[in-house]
Scaffold this motif. Structure first.
Motif, short mmCIF file in Angstrom:
data_model
loop_
_atom_site.label_atom_id
_atom_site.label_comp_id
_atom_site.label_asym_id
_atom_site.label_seq_id
_atom_site.Cartn_x
_atom_site.Cartn_y
_atom_site.Cartn_z
N SER A 173 -0.44 -1.00 0.03
CA SER A 173 1.09 -0.50 0.23
C SER A 173 1.84 -0.48 -1.16
N LYS B 64 -0.15 5.97 4.92
CA LYS B 64 -0.74 5.65 6.26
C LYS B 64 -2.42 5.13 6.14
N ALA B 65 -2.92 5.56 7.23
CA ALA B 65 -4.41 5.35 7.11
C ALA B 65 -5.06 5.56 5.97
N LEU C 11 -4.42 3.22 3.22
CA LEU C 11 -5.37 1.87 3.40
C LEU C 11 -6.44 2.16 3.04
N TRP D 120 -2.53 -7.84 9.64
CA TRP D 120 -2.83 -6.36 9.53
C TRP D 120 -3.04 -5.83 10.84
N TRP E 33 -2.48 -1.59 13.82
CA TRP E 33 -3.37 -0.30 13.69
C TRP E 33 -2.96 0.72 13.84
N LEU F 160 -0.37 3.18 11.64
CA LEU F 160 -1.08 3.77 10.40
C LEU F 160 -1.74 4.97 11.03
N SER G 5 2.53 7.59 13.79
CA SER G 5 3.73 6.89 13.03
C SER G 5 4.72 6.82 14.06
N ILE H 46 3.72 -3.42 5.31
CA ILE H 46 3.09 -2.53 6.53
C ILE H 46 4.02 -1.20 6.95
N LEU I 38 3.79 1.18 3.63
CA LEU I 38 2.51 1.96 3.66
C LEU I 38 2.45 2.90 4.84
N SER I 39 3.00 2.75 5.84
CA SER I 39 3.23 3.78 7.04
C SER I 39 4.49 4.68 6.83
#
Length: 418
Positions: free
Chosen positions: A160, A167-168, A171, A365, A369, A372, A375, A404, A407-408
């Motif tokens: 992040s 997103k994914a 990660l 986390w 799931w 990610l 959205s 989280i 990051l998303s």
């Protein structure tokens, strides 16, 4: 003639263990310093890359274990006090008993989460690829169940900080950065990959923007403390307090109001009667209330869900996918929260798709799931922190769910009871 044995053992027998002991102490200290700099009071999650970097350079499984034990002990340092307050506050244990249990949990969680890093530590002369692979596997093991049930403070959070909004793929790139940190001093190829990751991170950070919470949505922090559920009088008093708080927010123009986790306690038939008129009024005025409560799943043994429930023109619920172990989630006990389905879909609220995080899930986390991959429009977090609001844990919990959301690339709306 015979000679007396020497009075002192050989000097090498007394001094040889000292460097080894100092190395272990230094390893514990380095892990602890990273925890403090990364999490509260520090806020630099990018420093998580120091852990695999140092881990790859130390010699032996014990030193590798010590690094991560120091990290998890320092990061989760509030567990003893939290246990003392929680279990004694509910009258289940005396304060000394609860504190002793908390100390045992504190030490055990650090040892459990550090073990994969110790077992997977390659020999010093192993290849860079092996160090990178072992660091990646260890990160996955401490992030997803079964160890991920207590997978707080995961090194995966570095993603992040490096790749906000990605997103994914972000990660995956963050995991790649962890692998590179473990191998960068051993191979030219790892350094080239690290350089590419730096460029991608600068790009991600330069284009990232702060997501905006939907208009007229509000999350309300409360200071109502622990709910006394021993009598209907105390439950009715709490109901009146919560209703007044929600009505005040709606009167100020909000159309969606979020209240904290378990703020009304276990839902009983009487509470349905107390809330009936308010729920009908919310629906008629097109106002949505999201409220935390417990819902009975079975009577014998008694099982319940720790849920976020939507009332008003919209209806729905999401059950916590991982209630707090030992405190709420107690498999085999007479009373226990049960885990919600990890595949629960988003809930529609006022035309927006909403992902939920219920209290303890803020620290993990794997329950998130779906965020990610698909959205949502907003992440709604509900927490009840009457036992830890003045501790570092409350700040770390917020840092976790905020990471989280970052990051998303999704706005975060969070309601906390203190």
């Amino acid at each position: 003639m015979f000679s007396l044995p020497p009075l002192l053992p050989p000097a090498r027998a007394t001094v040889k263990p000292l460097p080894y002991t100092l190395a272990c102490v230094a390893s514990v200290a380095s892990g602890a310093l990273v925890a403090l700099a990364t999490w509260y009071p520090g806020h630099w999650q990018i420093l998580l890359l120091l852990l695999p970097a140092v881990w790859s350079r130390v010699r032996g499984h014990t030193s590798a274990f010590a690094i991560w034990v120091g990290y998890y002990l320092a990061g989760a340092r509030d567990i003893p006090v939290v246990c003392m307050r929680f279990f004694s506050g509910h009258g289940e244990l005396t304060r000394p008993e609860a504190l002793a249990l908390g100390i045992a949990f504190w030490i055990a969680q650090a040892c459990v989460l550090a073990t994969p890093w110790a077992i997977l530590k390659p020999e010093s002369n192993s290849s860079a690829a092996r160090h990178a692979m072992c660091a990646t596997i260890a990160t996955v093991l401490v992030t997803v169940p079964p160890l991920g049930i207590i997978g707080w403070l995961s090194p995966a959070y570095v993603a992040s900080a490096l790749f906000p909004g990605w997103k994914a793929p972000g990660l995956v790139l963050g995991m790649t950065a962890t692998a590179c940190a473990a191998a960068v001093s051993r191979a030219r190829f790892a350094r080239r990959v690290a350089t590419l990751l730096v460029i991608l991170s600068l790009l991600a950070r330069s284009v990232a923007s702060a997501p905006v919470v939907p208009s007229r949505w509000t999350a309300l922090d409360t200071r109502l403390g622990r709910l006394d559920q021993s009598s209907y009088a105390s439950l009715y008093a709490r109901t009146q307090q919560v209703q007044a708080i929600a009505q005040r927010a709606f009167s100020e123009g909000a159309t969606v109001v979020v209240l904290p986790e378990e703020i009304v306690g276990l839902w009983r038939p009487a509470m349905g009667y107390w809330w009936r008129d308010d729920i009908q009024a919310f629906a008629a005025a097109k106002r949505t209330l999201i409220v935390g409560m417990d819902l009975t799943a079975s009577r014998a043994p008694f099982r319940y869900t720790d849920s976020a429930v939507i009332v008003g023109p919209d209806h729905g619920r999401l059950d916590s996918r991982q209630p707090v172990p030992a405190a709420l989630w107690r498999p085999g006990a007479a009373v226990s929260a049960i885990r919600g389905n990890p595949t629960q879909p988003y809930v529609a609220v006022a035309g927006k798709s909403v992902a939920f995080s219920v209290c303890y899930e803020d620290l993990l986390w794997w329950p998130h799931w779906r965020i990610l991959l698909q959205s949502p429009d907003v992440i709604v977090s509900l927490s009840n922190s009457w036992f830890d609001s003045d501790l570092a844990l409350a700040h770390i919990q917020h840092q976790g769910i905020a990471a989280i959301a970052r990051l998303s690339g999704v706005p975060l709306l969070r309601a906390v009871n203190r």
